[in-house]
Design a protein around this motif. Sequence first.
Motif, mmCIF file in Angstrom:
data_model
loop_
_atom_site.group_PDB
_atom_site.id
_atom_site.type_symbol
_atom_site.label_atom_id
_atom_site.label_comp_id
_atom_site.label_asym_id
_atom_site.label_seq_id
_atom_site.Cartn_x
_atom_site.Cartn_y
_atom_site.Cartn_z
ATOM 1 N N ASN A 2 0.815 -1.202 0.000
ATOM 2 C CA ASN A 2 0.000 0.000 0.000
ATOM 3 C C ASN A 2 0.858 1.265 0.000
ATOM 4 O O ASN A 2 0.467 2.284 -0.570
ATOM 5 C CB ASN A 2 -0.943 0.020 1.203
ATOM 6 C CG ASN A 2 -2.073 -0.979 1.041
ATOM 7 O OD1 ASN A 2 -2.393 -1.363 -0.081
ATOM 8 N ND2 ASN A 2 -2.649 -1.405 2.149
ATOM 9 N N ILE A 3 2.016 1.208 0.642
ATOM 10 C CA ILE A 3 2.893 2.387 0.693
ATOM 11 C C ILE A 3 3.398 2.718 -0.704
ATOM 12 O O ILE A 3 3.440 3.883 -1.097
ATOM 13 C CB ILE A 3 4.060 2.145 1.671
ATOM 14 C CG1 ILE A 3 3.531 2.022 3.112
ATOM 15 C CG2 ILE A 3 5.091 3.255 1.562
ATOM 16 C CD1 ILE A 3 4.594 1.653 4.114
ATOM 17 N N ILE A 4 3.771 1.712 -1.473
ATOM 18 C CA ILE A 4 4.255 1.946 -2.840
ATOM 19 C C ILE A 4 3.153 2.555 -3.690
ATOM 20 O O ILE A 4 3.399 3.490 -4.448
ATOM 21 C CB ILE A 4 4.792 0.634 -3.454
ATOM 22 C CG1 ILE A 4 6.043 0.176 -2.693
ATOM 23 C CG2 ILE A 4 5.103 0.820 -4.929
ATOM 24 C CD1 ILE A 4 6.572 -1.163 -3.117
ATOM 25 N N ILE A 7 2.698 6.211 -2.765
ATOM 26 C CA ILE A 7 3.760 7.072 -3.288
ATOM 27 C C ILE A 7 3.527 7.349 -4.775
ATOM 28 O O ILE A 7 3.686 8.477 -5.242
ATOM 29 C CB ILE A 7 5.140 6.425 -3.045
ATOM 30 C CG1 ILE A 7 5.442 6.407 -1.548
ATOM 31 C CG2 ILE A 7 6.223 7.162 -3.802
ATOM 32 C CD1 ILE A 7 6.703 5.668 -1.189
ATOM 33 N N LYS A 8 3.125 6.337 -5.531
ATOM 34 C CA LYS A 8 2.840 6.534 -6.957
ATOM 35 C C LYS A 8 1.658 7.476 -7.150
ATOM 36 O O LYS A 8 1.682 8.346 -8.013
ATOM 37 C CB LYS A 8 2.557 5.197 -7.642
ATOM 38 C CG LYS A 8 3.773 4.332 -7.831
ATOM 39 C CD LYS A 8 3.413 3.057 -8.541
ATOM 40 C CE LYS A 8 4.610 2.160 -8.719
ATOM 41 N NZ LYS A 8 4.283 0.913 -9.403
ATOM 42 N N ALA A 9 0.644 7.328 -6.319
ATOM 43 C CA ALA A 9 -0.531 8.195 -6.422
ATOM 44 C C ALA A 9 -0.159 9.627 -6.062
ATOM 45 O O ALA A 9 -0.603 10.587 -6.722
ATOM 46 C CB ALA A 9 -1.640 7.688 -5.524
ATOM 47 N N SER A 11 2.778 11.039 -6.366
ATOM 48 C CA SER A 11 3.588 11.573 -7.458
ATOM 49 C C SER A 11 2.713 11.994 -8.626
ATOM 50 O O SER A 11 2.947 13.038 -9.244
ATOM 51 C CB SER A 11 4.598 10.533 -7.923
ATOM 52 O OG SER A 11 5.471 10.207 -6.876
ATOM 53 N N THR A 12 1.702 11.206 -8.926
ATOM 54 C CA THR A 12 0.798 11.533 -10.020
ATOM 55 C C THR A 12 0.020 12.803 -9.730
ATOM 56 O O THR A 12 -0.113 13.688 -10.582
ATOM 57 C CB THR A 12 -0.180 10.361 -10.260
ATOM 58 O OG1 THR A 12 0.574 9.170 -10.511
ATOM 59 C CG2 THR A 12 -1.088 10.633 -11.422
ATOM 60 N N VAL A 13 -0.467 12.929 -8.515
ATOM 61 C CA VAL A 13 -1.219 14.127 -8.128
ATOM 62 C C VAL A 13 -0.316 15.355 -8.164
ATOM 63 O O VAL A 13 -0.726 16.424 -8.648
ATOM 64 C CB VAL A 13 -1.849 13.946 -6.740
ATOM 65 C CG1 VAL A 13 -2.412 15.247 -6.222
ATOM 66 C CG2 VAL A 13 -2.932 12.884 -6.792
ATOM 67 N N GLU A 14 0.918 15.227 -7.696
ATOM 68 C CA GLU A 14 1.842 16.359 -7.729
ATOM 69 C C GLU A 14 2.142 16.778 -9.164
ATOM 70 O O GLU A 14 2.225 17.967 -9.466
ATOM 71 C CB GLU A 14 3.132 16.011 -7.002
ATOM 72 C CG GLU A 14 2.969 15.937 -5.502
ATOM 73 C CD GLU A 14 4.227 15.486 -4.795
ATOM 74 O OE1 GLU A 14 5.215 15.134 -5.478
ATOM 75 O OE2 GLU A 14 4.229 15.478 -3.551
ATOM 76 N N LEU A 15 2.289 15.823 -10.060
ATOM 77 C CA LEU A 15 2.537 16.128 -11.463
ATOM 78 C C LEU A 15 1.336 16.831 -12.088
ATOM 79 O O LEU A 15 1.495 17.812 -12.828
ATOM 80 C CB LEU A 15 2.862 14.843 -12.239
ATOM 81 C CG LEU A 15 3.224 15.026 -13.712
ATOM 82 C CD1 LEU A 15 4.473 15.881 -13.851
ATOM 83 C CD2 LEU A 15 3.424 13.687 -14.382
ATOM 84 N N ILE A 16 0.145 16.377 -11.770
ATOM 85 C CA ILE A 16 -1.074 17.025 -12.286
ATOM 86 C C ILE A 16 -1.170 18.454 -11.767
ATOM 87 O O ILE A 16 -1.496 19.376 -12.521
ATOM 88 C CB ILE A 16 -2.317 16.196 -11.908
ATOM 89 C CG1 ILE A 16 -2.338 14.890 -12.696
ATOM 90 C CG2 ILE A 16 -3.596 16.985 -12.154
ATOM 91 C CD1 ILE A 16 -3.402 13.914 -12.247
ATOM 92 N N LEU A 17 -0.883 18.667 -10.498
ATOM 93 C CA LEU A 17 -0.911 20.021 -9.935
ATOM 94 C C LEU A 17 0.142 20.917 -10.587
ATOM 95 O O LEU A 17 -0.115 22.093 -10.868
ATOM 96 C CB LEU A 17 -0.704 19.975 -8.425
ATOM 97 C CG LEU A 17 -1.878 19.444 -7.607
ATOM 98 C CD1 LEU A 17 -1.463 19.285 -6.143
ATOM 99 C CD2 LEU A 17 -3.059 20.378 -7.717
#
Length: 65
Positions: A2-4, A7-9, A11-17
């Motif tokens: 779940n931690i991995i 972290i991927k989620a 990173s994706t949200v930060e990239l979208i922002l």
Amino acid sequence: MNIINDIKAQSTVELILLISAIVIVVMIMMNMYQNYIIDLGSEFSTDLDSLNEKFMQLDNHIKNL
């Protein structure tokens, strides 16, 4: 596992922002540039009107000679 996934989620949200922030900045800059061009056009028109008036005065002066 779940931690991995977290972290991927994240990173994706930060990239979208980040991408959305870049898009907003570009839109603001385009608006500022558009306003600048519109203002520049009105100043150019005023200068042309003034120049045209001076040519008309010169033409009238030459006709009166």
